[in-house]
Design an enzyme around this catalytic site. Sequence first.
Site, short mmCIF file in Angstrom:
data_model
loop_
_atom_site.label_atom_id
_atom_site.label_comp_id
_atom_site.label_asym_id
_atom_site.label_seq_id
_atom_site.Cartn_x
_atom_site.Cartn_y
_atom_site.Cartn_z
N HIS A 166 0.84 -1.21 0.00
CA HIS A 166 0.00 0.00 0.00
C HIS A 166 0.87 1.26 0.00
CE1 HIS A 166 -3.54 -2.45 0.67
NE2 HIS A 166 -4.27 -1.37 0.51
N LYS A 214 -9.98 -7.90 8.13
CA LYS A 214 -10.66 -8.11 9.42
C LYS A 214 -10.43 -6.89 10.28
CE LYS A 214 -6.71 -10.23 11.69
NZ LYS A 214 -6.27 -9.77 13.00
#
Lengths: 253, 191
Positions: free
Chosen positions: B44, B109
Amino acid sequence: MISALQKAYEEEISLTGKEIIKQIIDNANIAEKEEVPMCQDTGFTVVFVELGQDVHIEGGSFEDAIYEGVRRGYTEGYLRKSIVRHPLDRVNTGDNTPAVVYYKLVPGDKLKIMVAPKGGGSENMSAIKMLKPAEGVEGVKQFVLDTVLAAGPNPCPPIIVGVGIGGTFEKAALLAKESLLRAVGKPNPSPELADLERELLISINKLGIGPQGLGGRITALAVHVEVFPTHIASLPVAVNINCHASRHKEIIL
Amino acid sequence: MLENISMTPIRLKTPVTDDIIKQLRIGQKVLINGFLYTGRDAAHAKLVALIDNGQDLPITLNGQIIYYAGPSPAKPGRIIGSVGPTTSGRMDLYAPKLIALGLKGMVGKGKRSPEVIKAIKQYNSVYFAAVGGAAALISKTVKQCEVVAYPELGPEAIYRLAVEDFPVIVVNDTQGGDLYEEGIKMYAATS
């Protein structure tokens, strides 16, 4: 662990929660049958060594031998290498070394090595606080509940909550970690502490976080508490959270 | 609202369109088919650095879904190692920029930041949870796996996974819904 999960499956009232617990049990069965990791995060290798004081170790550095064991285990076992060499430059060491090793000198001529790899997700949601002694057991309970609530879905509930009370700042954290070495749900031998564990488990499971934080009654499978004498001015409390992938192995030489 | 959610999953095929994303609601079970791109913190950081410099990305984001995951190594004869979700919150600083470029879904999650939830609403995206720690089970849904960017990052490289019926649950939808908030409200015991 599996029996704790099966009990959780029976007790969970949320259908989604039940389905998640079933997936977790199925996952553990697949992992065992196919000899693959139950979770891709195969952890930071934490090693607890109990060295009998009559034991003499020959042929090189004991710590190097532990690191070599980690190196071989993680490479030959196709486990993920999750350790970076420096917390700020973050270059992967490539072999999951080093390990975090704790030594305890004990009477006798045995060498006990306990390996407890710890995943990052649940470790990150752990916390420590230096309470005022006046806050007492109520302060301890509140801090445990606050920590579990703040963690929410992140540590992959259902979790096992390790609580260390007393000692010094770092001792409390170590007590919390050591409490996680116990078999899941095995109560503290002290009846008072066993009561505290039960009470905390009930309170945590009333929070509603549930399996994976998606709502439900089974947020924790167990709470383990360990205590140690502390300073007249101090009441340290540490909460170390373990995910449902509680992986421990010990060997006595 | 959560009581009415069907336990029967919906099948989704990538690339996905806004129309399909807009129909998803929190609590729904979804089976993803097509491709997922893995990406963790390191990947990222690299993608967002390229965006900030106005450079092309090594993958097309439009209509795609990113899976926050770093697999364990594949044993010989297997497609992939264990591959469960990692904690999504660590990607919160980067995610809005990818969503603005057309990223239609994220799988991970744990809770998202208000900025991510806002971007999900604004650009019609969705956040799904996979079951953390169910990594061996999830790996069974991966039919092909190849590194498409940043091989030097090892487990943090971007892998393209061809998946069949990859199981997830909708956590944040285009309506601003948040299953983590609603779920806990529904099941918290008052006594």
